[in-house]
Design a protein around this motif. Structure first.
Motif, PDB file in Angstrom:
ATOM      1  N   PHE A  78       0.909  -1.248   0.022  1.00  0.00           N
ATOM      2  CA  PHE A  78      -0.104  -0.106  -0.093  1.00  0.00           C
ATOM      3  C   PHE A  78       0.885   1.454   0.159  1.00  0.00           C
ATOM      4  CE2 PHE A  78      -2.180  -3.378   2.576  1.00  0.00           C
ATOM      5  CZ  PHE A  78      -3.229  -3.382   1.513  1.00  0.00           C
ATOM      6  N   SER A  79       0.691   2.029  -0.712  1.00  0.00           N
ATOM      7  CA  SER A  79       1.266   3.399  -0.805  1.00  0.00           C
ATOM      8  C   SER A  79       0.014   4.576  -0.330  1.00  0.00           C
ATOM      9  CB  SER A  79       1.590   3.720  -2.264  1.00  0.00           C
ATOM     10  OG  SER A  79       2.276   5.069  -2.404  1.00  0.00           O
ATOM     11  N   ALA A  80       0.283   5.376   0.453  1.00  0.00           N
ATOM     12  CA  ALA A  80      -0.579   6.363   0.966  1.00  0.00           C
ATOM     13  C   ALA A  80      -0.445   7.583   0.363  1.00  0.00           C
ATOM     14  CB  ALA A  80      -0.524   6.579   2.575  1.00  0.00           C
ATOM     15  N   SER A  81       0.797   7.795  -0.134  1.00  0.00           N
ATOM     16  CA  SER A  81       1.132   8.938  -0.981  1.00  0.00           C
ATOM     17  C   SER A  81       2.095   8.854  -2.022  1.00  0.00           C
ATOM     18  CB  SER A  81       1.605  10.130   0.195  1.00  0.00           C
ATOM     19  OG  SER A  81       1.652  11.297  -0.442  1.00  0.00           O
ATOM     20  N   GLU A 139       2.645  -0.733   5.655  1.00  0.00           N
ATOM     21  CA  GLU A 139       2.709  -0.442   4.146  1.00  0.00           C
ATOM     22  C   GLU A 139       2.431  -1.813   3.176  1.00  0.00           C
ATOM     23  OE1 GLU A 139       7.625  -0.766   4.028  1.00  0.00           O
ATOM     24  OE2 GLU A 139       6.649   1.438   3.904  1.00  0.00           O
ATOM     25  N   TYR A 140       2.368  -2.952   3.921  1.00  0.00           N
ATOM     26  CA  TYR A 140       1.797  -4.171   3.371  1.00  0.00           C
ATOM     27  C   TYR A 140       1.088  -5.216   4.362  1.00  0.00           C
ATOM     28  CZ  TYR A 140       5.768  -6.488   5.884  1.00  0.00           C
ATOM     29  OH  TYR A 140       6.624  -7.041   6.925  1.00  0.00           O
ATOM     30  N   ILE A 141       0.588  -5.943   3.529  1.00  0.00           N
ATOM     31  CA  ILE A 141      -0.151  -7.357   4.130  1.00  0.00           C
ATOM     32  C   ILE A 141       0.332  -8.281   3.677  1.00  0.00           C
ATOM     33  CG2 ILE A 141      -2.252  -8.482   4.520  1.00  0.00           C
ATOM     34  CD1 ILE A 141      -3.877  -5.925   5.075  1.00  0.00           C
ATOM     35  N   ARG A 148      -3.371 -16.455   6.913  1.00  0.00           N
ATOM     36  CA  ARG A 148      -3.274 -15.531   7.909  1.00  0.00           C
ATOM     37  C   ARG A 148      -2.396 -14.393   7.231  1.00  0.00           C
ATOM     38  NH1 ARG A 148      -1.680 -19.827  12.192  1.00  0.00           N
ATOM     39  NH2 ARG A 148      -0.115 -19.769  10.841  1.00  0.00           N
ATOM     40  N   PRO A 149      -3.196 -12.925   7.799  1.00  0.00           N
ATOM     41  CA  PRO A 149      -2.532 -11.855   7.355  1.00  0.00           C
ATOM     42  C   PRO A 149      -1.193 -11.459   8.505  1.00  0.00           C
ATOM     43  CG  PRO A 149      -4.338 -11.364   8.368  1.00  0.00           C
ATOM     44  CD  PRO A 149      -4.382 -12.905   8.357  1.00  0.00           C
ATOM     45  N   GLN A 150      -0.194 -10.877   7.880  1.00  0.00           N
ATOM     46  CA  GLN A 150       0.838 -10.272   8.801  1.00  0.00           C
ATOM     47  C   GLN A 150       1.343  -8.991   8.269  1.00  0.00           C
ATOM     48  OE1 GLN A 150       3.899 -13.402   8.170  1.00  0.00           O
ATOM     49  NE2 GLN A 150       2.914 -14.841   9.447  1.00  0.00           N
ATOM     50  N   THR A 151       1.647  -8.000   9.138  1.00  0.00           N
ATOM     51  CA  THR A 151       2.108  -6.684   8.697  1.00  0.00           C
ATOM     52  C   THR A 151       3.185  -6.598   9.224  1.00  0.00           C
ATOM     53  OG1 THR A 151       1.127  -5.838  10.507  1.00  0.00           O
ATOM     54  CG2 THR A 151      -0.133  -5.755   8.658  1.00  0.00           C
ATOM     55  N   ALA A 152       4.137  -5.367   9.020  1.00  0.00           N
ATOM     56  CA  ALA A 152       5.235  -5.247   9.299  1.00  0.00           C
ATOM     57  C   ALA A 152       5.292  -5.142  10.891  1.00  0.00           C
ATOM     58  CB  ALA A 152       6.028  -3.899   8.894  1.00  0.00           C
ATOM     59  N   SER A 153       4.469  -4.545  11.744  1.00  0.00           N
ATOM     60  CA  SER A 153       3.955  -4.409  13.080  1.00  0.00           C
ATOM     61  C   SER A 153       3.554  -5.660  13.702  1.00  0.00           C
ATOM     62  CB  SER A 153       3.333  -3.351  13.268  1.00  0.00           C
ATOM     63  OG  SER A 153       1.927  -3.455  12.855  1.00  0.00           O
ATOM     64  N   VAL A 172     -12.101  -1.933   3.851  1.00  0.00           N
ATOM     65  CA  VAL A 172     -11.780  -3.319   3.690  1.00  0.00           C
ATOM     66  C   VAL A 172     -11.111  -3.761   5.020  1.00  0.00           C
ATOM     67  CG1 VAL A 172     -10.351  -5.044   2.437  1.00  0.00           C
ATOM     68  CG2 VAL A 172     -11.530  -3.024   1.014  1.00  0.00           C
ATOM     69  N   CYS A 173     -11.849  -4.910   5.528  1.00  0.00           N
ATOM     70  CA  CYS A 173     -11.097  -5.413   6.692  1.00  0.00           C
ATOM     71  C   CYS A 173     -10.469  -6.765   6.469  1.00  0.00           C
ATOM     72  CB  CYS A 173     -12.378  -5.513   7.862  1.00  0.00           C
ATOM     73  SG  CYS A 173     -12.714  -3.828   8.450  1.00  0.00           S
ATOM     74  N   VAL A 174      -9.197  -6.915   7.047  1.00  0.00           N
ATOM     75  CA  VAL A 174      -8.467  -8.202   6.990  1.00  0.00           C
ATOM     76  C   VAL A 174      -8.498  -8.813   8.453  1.00  0.00           C
ATOM     77  CG1 VAL A 174      -6.546  -9.435   6.255  1.00  0.00           C
ATOM     78  CG2 VAL A 174      -7.394  -7.462   4.988  1.00  0.00           C
ATOM     79  N   GLU A 175      -9.275  -9.698   8.918  1.00  0.00           N
ATOM     80  CA  GLU A 175      -9.372 -10.347  10.032  1.00  0.00           C
ATOM     81  C   GLU A 175      -8.139 -11.243  10.487  1.00  0.00           C
ATOM     82  OE1 GLU A 175     -11.797  -9.173  12.162  1.00  0.00           O
ATOM     83  OE2 GLU A 175     -13.121  -8.412  10.413  1.00  0.00           O
TER      84      GLU A 175
END
Length: 184
Positions: A78-81, A139-141, A148-153, A172-175
């Motif tokens: 994902f890019s916010a800007s 910035e990513y999933i 199962r999803p994971q992010t940098a945090s 959009v939600c990712v459980e």
């Protein structure tokens, strides 16, 4: 043979009640669809990007569950800007490309159904914000072999949200279990 006069009654002219209801219903459906064509795309772009994002996330999640080779990252960046989303790599041909599948850039040569470009979202006046339930942006999933999803945090515990804002706001939600859906 001559038939009696009462057998030659003319049919009644006009429509039955059922025919009238069907015709009015068809005209109503056509009027609603024609009206939406003439009012322009305002307010619909967010919903289009929401559907595309859900599709892209589910596609990458499915690839992660079926391709269990090591050293590959199955993620949507994902890019916010400027606002955009898409995977860093699409081919996944050899496991040695770990460096490209785990990058946080967006490869715009990916198929259109997986990627939005910054100019495309800017032209639609839609912005994107991706954050976990604690409000921490990411910035990513990335998906593991169980989907199962994971992010940098860390993981999406309980939920990661991607908010698309234009004339209206959709999410959009990712459980944490991997369920991807449109949410409030």
């Amino acid at each position: 043979m001559i038939l009696p006069k009462y057998c030659h009654q003319p049919k009644s002219l006009g429509f039955t009640l059922i025919e009238l209801i069907v015709i009015i219903s068809l005209i109503s459906i056509l009027a609603v669809s024609a009206y939406s064509r003439f009012t322009g795309p305002s307010g619909y772009a967010e919903y289009t990007y929401q559907a595309r994002l859900i599709s892209a996330l589910r596609h990458i999640q499915t690839r992660a569950m079926f391709d269990t080779r090591k050293n590959l990252c199955f993620q949507v960046n994902f890019s916010a800007s400027p606002s955009a989303f898409g995977p860093p790599e699409f081919s996944y041909e050899t496991p040695s490309i770990n460096s490209t599948t785990c990058e946080t850039n967006i490869d715009y040569s990916n198929p259109d159904y997986l990627v939005t470009s910054a100019t495309e979202m800017a032209d639609s006046k839609v912005s994107l914000v991706a954050q976990d339930s604690g409000g921490t942006p990411y910035e990513y999933i990335r998906f593991d072999s169980l989907g199962r999803p994971q992010t940098a945090s860390g993981s999406c515990n309980p939920t990661c949200k991607i908010e698309l804002t234009g004339e209206s706001t959709v999410k959009v939600c990712v459980e944490s279990q991997g369920y991807i859906h449109a949410c409030d």
